[in-house]
Design an enzyme around this catalytic site. Structure first.
Site, PDB file in Angstrom:
ATOM      1  N   GLU A 111      -4.693   2.336  -4.272  1.00 19.18           N
ATOM      2  CA  GLU A 111      -3.228   2.400  -4.214  1.00 19.18           C
ATOM      3  C   GLU A 111      -2.619   1.104  -3.698  1.00 19.18           C
ATOM      4  O   GLU A 111      -1.447   1.064  -3.330  1.00 19.18           O
ATOM      5  CB  GLU A 111      -2.787   3.578  -3.332  1.00 19.18           C
ATOM      6  CG  GLU A 111      -3.083   3.433  -1.848  1.00 19.18           C
ATOM      7  CD  GLU A 111      -4.467   3.926  -1.448  1.00 19.18           C
ATOM      8  OE1 GLU A 111      -4.649   4.251  -0.268  1.00 19.18           O
ATOM      9  OE2 GLU A 111      -5.357   3.997  -2.323  1.00 19.18           O
ATOM     10  N   ASP A 160      -2.126   9.478 -10.427  1.00 16.84           N
ATOM     11  CA  ASP A 160      -1.994   8.491 -11.505  1.00 16.84           C
ATOM     12  C   ASP A 160      -0.530   8.287 -11.881  1.00 16.84           C
ATOM     13  O   ASP A 160      -0.092   7.152 -12.134  1.00 16.84           O
ATOM     14  CB  ASP A 160      -2.779   8.947 -12.737  1.00 16.84           C
ATOM     15  CG  ASP A 160      -4.282   8.889 -12.523  1.00 16.84           C
ATOM     16  OD1 ASP A 160      -4.720   8.258 -11.539  1.00 16.84           O
ATOM     17  OD2 ASP A 160      -5.019   9.474 -13.340  1.00 16.84           O
ATOM     18  N   ASN A 176      -2.578  12.956  -3.580  1.00 17.87           N
ATOM     19  CA  ASN A 176      -3.705  13.321  -4.443  1.00 17.87           C
ATOM     20  C   ASN A 176      -4.249  14.699  -4.089  1.00 17.87           C
ATOM     21  O   ASN A 176      -4.526  15.523  -4.971  1.00 17.87           O
ATOM     22  CB  ASN A 176      -4.823  12.281  -4.306  1.00 17.87           C
ATOM     23  CG  ASN A 176      -4.825  11.277  -5.451  1.00 17.87           C
ATOM     24  OD1 ASN A 176      -4.303  11.548  -6.522  1.00 17.87           O
ATOM     25  ND2 ASN A 176      -5.417  10.121  -5.216  1.00 17.87           N
ATOM     26  N   ASP A 214       0.857  -1.183   0.000  1.00 19.41           N
ATOM     27  CA  ASP A 214       0.000   0.000   0.000  1.00 19.41           C
ATOM     28  C   ASP A 214       0.896   1.237   0.000  1.00 19.41           C
ATOM     29  O   ASP A 214       1.793   1.365   0.848  1.00 19.41           O
ATOM     30  CB  ASP A 214      -0.909   0.007   1.230  1.00 19.41           C
ATOM     31  CG  ASP A 214      -1.947   1.113   1.164  1.00 19.41           C
ATOM     32  OD1 ASP A 214      -3.044   0.866   0.646  1.00 19.41           O
ATOM     33  OD2 ASP A 214      -1.641   2.237   1.629  1.00 19.41           O
TER      34      ASP A 214
END
Length: 395
Positions: free
Chosen positions: A310, A284, A275, A267
Site C-alpha cells: 500500500e 485492490d 482488507n 502509505d
C-alpha cells in the site's frame, strides 16, 4: 521472367503462388503480433487481415480468367478487388489507432469501387484505351494510400517506432506508384494482353508493402506494450519499483545540475483493516482509487510509483520539501472529498506522508530511507499527516 512466358498459364500459376506466399506471410506476422487476449479493435483488425487475404486470393483467381477468354471480366473485377485490398489497408490503420469505421465511410468506399468498375468497363469494352485505363486504375489506388498517409500524420505518436514504419511504407508506396508500371513494363515488354500481368505486379508490390508495414507496426506496438508492462504496475497503472530505480540516475543528474527534486513516500492508513473487513477485492479497489486521485492531481512531469503493497512513491521535480506541503495538503483534501464507493458503502481513504529532498551526490536509496523515516514519524504521530525530513516540520 522471359518475354515469351508472359501471358502463359504456367507463369501465371507460379506468380500466383508467390503472391499468396507473400500475403500469407504478412497475415501470419499480424496474427503473431497480437496479444493472447486481443481487444475489440485488434479482433476487428484481424478480421480485416483475413478479408485482405481472401481479397488477394480472389484477385489472382480472377486474373487467371483471362486465359479462358474472359479478359473484360478479369480486368474489371481484378482491379475492383485490388482497390478493395488497399481500402482494407486503410481500415486496418484506422483500427490500429482505435478509430471507428462508420457506415458513411463504407458507403464512400463502395461508391469509389463501383465507379472504378464502371470506368474500367467503359474503357475496356466500349473504348479499348489502355493509356486511359491504366492511369485511371493507378490513380484510384493512390486515393486510399493518400488518405492513409494523412491519417497516420494526424495520429502519429512521438517516438512510436510502429508509426514510423507505417508512415515510411506509405510514403514509399506513394513514391513507387507512378514509377513501378513503366519499370515493369520496360523490363517485361508485354503485349497488350500482358499489360494485366504488369498491373498485377505493380499492385502486388504496393499492397504487400502497405499491408506488410501494417503487420510490422502491430509487432512494434506489441514490443512497446511489453516494455510498458515491464515498467508498470498492472493494478494501479502506476510505474513500478523496477522502473523507478531504472530512471533514478536521470533524477540524480538533474539534481547535480541544480534542479530541486523531492521524494514523497505515501502509505495508506489502516489498509490491512480494510482488507480484513471488506476483502482483498476492496483493497485492490482502494489502491486503484488512490492512484487515480494521485494522477488527477499531479502533472505528467511528476512520477507516481507503486513502491510496494500500500506504499506509493512520488518524484516531484521542481519542489523543495517545504514546497510539497501545499500540494500534499491539497491531496489530503481531495481524499476527504472523494471516498471510495464500494458495494453500497463509502470507504474513507487516508494516508500518511514522508518527504525528503534528493541531494547531489546522494545515493537514491538513502533518500528513500530518509523519506521512510519521515513516514514512520507521521504514522507514530497519529497518521493522516505530512512529515518533512527537516527537523520539526510537520503538517
Amino acid at each position: 521472367m522471359a518475354v515469351a512466358e508472359i501471358g502463359s498459364l504456367q507463369s501465371s500459376i507460379l506468380f500466383s503462388v508467390l503472391v499468396l506466399f507473400i500475403a500469407t506471410t504478412a497475415y501470419l506476422l499480424f496474427i503473431r503480433s497480437l496479444p493472447g487476449q486481443p481487444n475489440a479493435y485488434q479482433r476487428r483488425a484481424l478480421q480485416l487481415f483475413s478479408w485482405f487475404f481472401l481479397t488477394e486470393f480472389l484477385a489472382y483467381l480472377v486474373y487467371c480468367l483471362r486465359f479462358i477468354d474472359l479478359h473484360l471480366f478479369s480486368v474489371v473485377c481484378n482491379n475492383m478487388l485490388y482497390l478493395c485490398g488497399v481500402y482494407l489497408f486503410y481500415c486496418g490503420v484506422r483500427l490500429r489507432y482505435q478509430l471507428e469505421i462508420s457506415s458513411r465511410l463504407l458507403g464512400w468506399i463502395a461508391v469509389h469501387v463501383l465507379g472504378l468498375a464502371a470506368a474500367l468497363f467503359w474503357f475496356t469494352a466500349v473504348h479499348n484505351d489502355i493509356f486511359i485505363r491504366l492511369p485511371l486504375a493507378l490513380g484510384s489506388f493512390c486515393i486510399p494510400v493518400l488518405i492513409t498517409f494523412s491519417l497516420i500524420r494526424q495520429q502519429q505518436r512521438p517516438g512510436n517506432l510502429g508509426d514510423r514504419v507505417l508512415l515510411l511504407c506509405t510514403v514509399v508506396a506513394l513514391l513507387l506508384l507512378p514509377l513501378l508500371y513503366p519499370i515493369f513494363g520496360y523490363l517485361l515488354r508485354p503485349d497488350q494482353q500482358g499489360q494485366l500481368m504488369v498491373m498485377t505486379l505493380v499492385t502486388l508490390t504496393l499492397e504487400t508493402l502497405c499491408i506488410g508495414g501494417l503487420a510490422i507496426s502491430y509487432i512494434y506496438d506489441l514490443i512497446d506494450k511489453l516494455r510498458s508492462d515491464a515498467n508498470t504496475d498492472k493494478l494501479t497503472q502506476s510505474s513500478n519499483r523496477r522502473y523507478f530505480f531504472k530512471v533514478a540516475p536521470q533524477f540524480q543528474q538533474r539534481v547535480a545540475a541544480g534542479e530541486n527534486i523531492s521524494l514523497v513516500l505515501l502509505d495508506i492508513d489502516h489498509f490491512k483493516q480494510l482488507n480484513d473487513s471488506y476483502g482483498h477485492q476492496a483493497g485492490d479497489a482502494v489502491l486503484r482509487h488512490f492512484a487515480a486521485l494521485l494522477r488527477q492531481l499531479l502533472t505528467k512531469t511528476d512520477l507516481i510509483v507503486r513502491y510496494g503493497g500500500e506504499e506509493f512513491l512520488l518524484v516531484l521535480p521542481g519542489y523543495t520539501p517545504a514546497q510539497t506541503l501545499p500540494l500534499l495538503q491539497q491531496f489530503q483534501a481531495l481524499l476527504r472529498q472523494s471516498p471510495l464507493h464500494y458495494e453500497g458503502e463509502d470507504l474513507a481513504v487516508r494516508a500518511s506522508y514522508g518527504v525528503a529532498a534528493l541531494h547531489a551526490g546522494q545515493d537514491i536509496d538513502h533518500c528513500v530511507h530518509r523519506a521512510d523515516l519521515a513516514l514512520y514519524q507521521a504514522k507514530a504521530n497519529g497518521r493522516d499527516m505530512v512529515v518533512l525530513d527537516s527537523p520539526g516540520a510537520t503538517s
